[in-house]
Design an enzyme around this catalytic site. Structure first.
Site, mmCIF file in Angstrom:
data_model
loop_
_atom_site.group_PDB
_atom_site.id
_atom_site.type_symbol
_atom_site.label_atom_id
_atom_site.label_comp_id
_atom_site.label_asym_id
_atom_site.label_seq_id
_atom_site.Cartn_x
_atom_site.Cartn_y
_atom_site.Cartn_z
ATOM 1 N N SER A 124 14.401 -24.940 33.779
ATOM 2 C CA SER A 124 15.054 -23.667 33.469
ATOM 3 C C SER A 124 14.225 -22.889 32.463
ATOM 4 C CB SER A 124 16.422 -23.972 32.860
ATOM 5 O OG SER A 124 16.986 -22.814 32.298
ATOM 6 N N TYR A 148 21.858 -28.206 26.544
ATOM 7 C CA TYR A 148 21.500 -28.062 27.965
ATOM 8 C C TYR A 148 19.991 -27.879 28.132
ATOM 9 C CZ TYR A 148 20.451 -25.731 32.334
ATOM 10 O OH TYR A 148 19.856 -25.377 33.522
ATOM 11 N N LYS A 152 16.725 -30.293 29.777
ATOM 12 C CA LYS A 152 15.684 -29.873 30.735
ATOM 13 C C LYS A 152 14.299 -30.181 30.168
ATOM 14 C CE LYS A 152 18.286 -28.337 34.006
ATOM 15 N NZ LYS A 152 18.388 -29.076 35.251
HETATM 16 P P1 NAD Z 1 25.495 -26.209 40.496
HETATM 17 O O1 NAD Z 1 26.395 -26.746 39.447
HETATM 18 O O2 NAD Z 1 26.059 -25.244 41.471
HETATM 19 O O3 NAD Z 1 24.801 -27.403 41.300
HETATM 20 C C1 NAD Z 1 24.515 -28.644 40.702
HETATM 21 C C2 NAD Z 1 25.091 -29.711 41.622
HETATM 22 O O4 NAD Z 1 24.818 -30.991 41.077
HETATM 23 C C3 NAD Z 1 26.607 -29.603 41.783
HETATM 24 O O5 NAD Z 1 26.912 -29.591 43.160
HETATM 25 C C4 NAD Z 1 27.145 -30.847 41.102
HETATM 26 O O6 NAD Z 1 28.327 -31.310 41.729
HETATM 27 C C5 NAD Z 1 25.976 -31.804 41.225
HETATM 28 N N1 NAD Z 1 25.884 -32.847 40.203
HETATM 29 C C6 NAD Z 1 25.907 -32.686 38.851
HETATM 30 N N2 NAD Z 1 25.744 -33.873 38.250
HETATM 31 C C7 NAD Z 1 25.629 -34.809 39.225
HETATM 32 C C8 NAD Z 1 25.449 -36.216 39.231
HETATM 33 N N3 NAD Z 1 25.385 -36.935 38.104
HETATM 34 N N4 NAD Z 1 25.372 -36.852 40.422
HETATM 35 C C9 NAD Z 1 25.445 -36.159 41.594
HETATM 36 N N5 NAD Z 1 25.616 -34.825 41.638
HETATM 37 C C10 NAD Z 1 25.712 -34.155 40.472
HETATM 38 O O7 NAD Z 1 24.242 -25.567 39.753
HETATM 39 P P2 NAD Z 1 23.073 -24.648 40.319
HETATM 40 O O8 NAD Z 1 23.244 -23.292 39.761
HETATM 41 O O9 NAD Z 1 22.952 -24.823 41.768
HETATM 42 O O10 NAD Z 1 21.856 -25.320 39.569
HETATM 43 C C11 NAD Z 1 21.067 -26.334 40.175
HETATM 44 C C12 NAD Z 1 20.074 -26.853 39.167
HETATM 45 O O11 NAD Z 1 19.283 -25.759 38.699
HETATM 46 C C13 NAD Z 1 20.716 -27.464 37.922
HETATM 47 O O12 NAD Z 1 19.936 -28.574 37.523
HETATM 48 C C14 NAD Z 1 20.629 -26.359 36.899
HETATM 49 O O13 NAD Z 1 20.550 -26.857 35.591
HETATM 50 C C15 NAD Z 1 19.323 -25.685 37.286
HETATM 51 N N6 NAD Z 1 19.261 -24.269 36.879
HETATM 52 C C16 NAD Z 1 20.274 -23.421 37.243
HETATM 53 C C17 NAD Z 1 20.206 -22.084 36.840
HETATM 54 C C18 NAD Z 1 21.321 -21.127 37.173
HETATM 55 O O14 NAD Z 1 21.427 -20.104 36.501
HETATM 56 N N7 NAD Z 1 22.128 -21.369 38.180
HETATM 57 C C19 NAD Z 1 19.116 -21.629 36.090
HETATM 58 C C20 NAD Z 1 18.102 -22.530 35.756
HETATM 59 C C21 NAD Z 1 18.187 -23.853 36.163
HETATM 60 C C1 WQD Z 2 22.857 -12.389 31.274
HETATM 61 C C2 WQD Z 2 23.019 -11.192 30.344
HETATM 62 C C3 WQD Z 2 24.383 -11.642 28.422
HETATM 63 C C4 WQD Z 2 28.118 -12.267 30.634
HETATM 64 C C5 WQD Z 2 22.045 -18.390 31.532
HETATM 65 C C6 WQD Z 2 21.506 -19.646 30.921
HETATM 66 C C7 WQD Z 2 20.139 -19.936 31.473
HETATM 67 C C8 WQD Z 2 20.154 -20.001 32.992
HETATM 68 C C9 WQD Z 2 20.788 -18.772 33.562
HETATM 69 C C10 WQD Z 2 20.553 -22.316 33.545
HETATM 70 C C11 WQD Z 2 22.922 -11.549 28.864
HETATM 71 C C12 WQD Z 2 25.033 -10.607 29.306
HETATM 72 C C13 WQD Z 2 26.805 -12.019 30.285
HETATM 73 C C14 WQD Z 2 29.115 -11.318 30.289
HETATM 74 C C15 WQD Z 2 27.412 -9.935 29.286
HETATM 75 N N1 WQD Z 2 20.934 -21.103 33.465
HETATM 76 N N2 WQD Z 2 26.459 -10.875 29.631
HETATM 77 N N3 WQD Z 2 28.718 -10.184 29.630
HETATM 78 O O1 WQD Z 2 22.506 -16.205 29.357
HETATM 79 O O2 WQD Z 2 20.544 -15.066 30.486
HETATM 80 O O3 WQD Z 2 21.188 -17.316 31.177
HETATM 81 O O4 WQD Z 2 22.062 -18.542 32.969
HETATM 82 O O5 WQD Z 2 19.488 -22.824 33.338
HETATM 83 O O6 WQD Z 2 19.706 -21.126 30.955
HETATM 84 O O7 WQD Z 2 21.441 -19.482 29.522
HETATM 85 O O8 WQD Z 2 22.661 -15.458 31.783
HETATM 86 O O9 WQD Z 2 24.304 -14.290 33.186
HETATM 87 O O10 WQD Z 2 25.096 -15.493 31.102
HETATM 88 O O11 WQD Z 2 23.760 -13.411 30.867
HETATM 89 O O12 WQD Z 2 27.112 -8.895 28.695
HETATM 90 O O13 WQD Z 2 30.320 -11.490 30.546
HETATM 91 O O14 WQD Z 2 24.334 -10.664 30.528
HETATM 92 O O15 WQD Z 2 24.581 -11.326 27.067
HETATM 93 O O16 WQD Z 2 22.284 -10.482 28.222
HETATM 94 P P1 WQD Z 2 21.734 -15.970 30.561
HETATM 95 P P2 WQD Z 2 24.045 -14.715 31.786
#
Ligand code: NAD
Ligand code: WQD
Length: 342
Positions: A124, A148, A152
């Site tokens: 991430s 979190y 990562k």
């Molecule tokens: P998500 O929660 O929709 O998907 C993650 C999946 O993993 C879920 O289906 C959950 O049930 C499963 N899971 C969690 N722990 C588990 C375990 N111990 N065993 C088996 N299954 C398990 O999340 P996402 O948005 O699809 O994200 C996928 C990956 O990408 C995650 O690792 C997340 O940290 C990373 N990521 C997400 C974002 C984002 O903004 N969505 C941004 C950066 C990184």
């Molecule tokens: C985006 C912008 C908020 C909600 C997060 C995780 C990051 C990654 C992606 C996993 C910011 C603003 C938000 C609201 C708002 N996930 N906001 N009102 O924080 O950039 O990233 O998700 O790895 O690690 O930190 O995403 O969508 O929460 O926010 O004004 O109700 O929207 O302040 O500027 P963020 P976000």
């Protein structure tokens, strides 16, 4: 040979499974459904007409994981499974460290035991913490500011140590920026369990009438309009980035990190405007205080992923907004038949 997709029922995992099946990969999915629904997998089948094996199991369950590797001919793993809420990770850090890190350790131990040494890992942009400079390059300092993000970074370090100990591993660390949007079919998308923390899921719920208005967190950031700037990337572009990473790691060895973003930052107000333009829905909002831990601006330098993965995000911000809305409109209760308002 199959690709094992951990967390394949989740938001990014489900979109990636769809792309993998569409280009002819065989896949095996493992997910404990802690943050996803079986319905997502049913819809992947509905869209692709391609069958795949699903194990409803936890990565921490060593026995079942062994069974997965015994019963299938796994070539590589795309490892999405993990918990992802920054706020929750601050409240229950041990659960995050255990689930994300121990889960990855068990997975790697099992992979090693069965001679599978190729992995695409979901990292991430959170690993960068508060970026000193934007656009953020992959060699920027890694200083996550919450548990979190630290899970990562620790996993990235574990995987690097694993490679140092055995140069036969081949690992891509994909650092996603802000994935939004949904598949153009409107059949799969992001389905948050509780009140959404993230911007687009919240806006979607305002647009559909589940919530009255959006709170914009802060208007005094050091950005052109005072609201936070992020690099939003369409989840389908992101999913395709995984296929490119897979193509890269399968014939080689090594470990490397790649930013997956568009390279362009948009403010909260620009995103609202784009959503309104794309959907003709009015999004009422008010300004509230900053959310603790939020940074002014974060967007990716994508030179390395463009060059080395041969990948580029293609979809516009309006595409992302429209596709998010279509998913919400077609599935007002997400994958549930009926969902109560929180
Ligand atoms: P998500 O929660 O929709 O998907 C993650 C999946 O993993 C879920 O289906 C959950 O049930 C499963 N899971 C969690 N722990 C588990 C375990 N111990 N065993 C088996 N299954 C398990 O999340 P996402 O948005 O699809 O994200 C996928 C990956 O990408 C995650 O690792 C997340 O940290 C990373 N990521 C997400 C974002 C984002 O903004 N969505 C941004 C950066 C990184
Ligand atoms: C985006 C912008 C908020 C909600 C997060 C995780 C990051 C990654 C992606 C996993 C910011 C603003 C938000 C609201 C708002 N996930 N906001 N009102 O924080 O950039 O990233 O998700 O790895 O690690 O930190 O995403 O969508 O929460 O926010 O004004 O109700 O929207 O302040 O500027 P963020 P976000």
């Amino acid at each position: 040979m199959s690709i094992l997709v951990t967390g394949g029922a989740g938001y990014i995992g489900s979109h990636t499974c769809l792309e993998l099946l569409n280009v002819g990969y065989e896949i095996v999915v493992i997910d404990n459904l802690s943050n996803s629904k079986l319905e997502a997998l049913k819809r992947i089948f509905e869209l692709t007409k391609k069958d795949f094996k699903f194990y409803q199991a936890d990565l921490l369950d060593k026995m079942t994981l062994e069974q997965v590797f015994l019963e299938n001919n796994i070539e590589a793993v795309i490892h999405f499974a993990g918990l992802k809420s920054v706020g929750e990770s601050i409240e229950i850090p041990l659960h995050y460290y255990h689930n994300n890190i121990t889960g990855t350790l068990v997975l790697c131990q099992t992979m090693r035991k069965y001679g599978v040494k190729k992995m695409v890992f979901s990292s991430s942009a959170n690993v960068y913490g508060i970026p000193k400079n934007v656009p953020v390059t992959e060699d920027s300092p890694l200083k996550p500011t919450n548990p979190y993000g630290r899970t990562k970074l620790m996993i990235e370090e574990i995987l690097s140590d694993l490679y140092i100990s055995d140069n036969n591993w081949s690992i891509a660390l994909l650092r996603y920026f802000n994935p939004i949007g949904a598949h153009e079919s409107g059949r799969i998308g992001e389905d948050p369990n509780d009140i959404p923390n993230n911007l687009i899921p919240y806006i979607n719920q305002v647009a559909i009438g589940i919530r009255d208005k959006l709170s914009v967190f802060g208007k005094d950031y050091d950005t052109h309009d005072g609201t936070g700037v992020r690099d939003y990337i369409h989840v389908v572009d992101l999913a395709k980035g995984h296929l490119k990473a897979l193509e890269m790691i399968i014939p080689t060895t090594g470990i490397d990190a790649f930013n997956l973003g568009t390279g362009t930052g948009y403010s909260v107000l620009e995103l609202i405007k784009s959503y309104e333009n794309a959907t003709s829905k009015k999004i009422p909002y008010t300004f509230t205080h900053r959310r603790p831990g939020d940074v002014d601006k974060s967007y990716a330098d994508i030179t390395k992923s463009n060059k080395m993965l041969g990948w580029k995000a293609l979809k516009s911000l309006e595409d992302m907004c429209y596709d998010s809305w279509r998913w919400q409109k077609n599935n007002p209760n997400g994958y549930n038949e009926k969902k109560e308002k929180n």
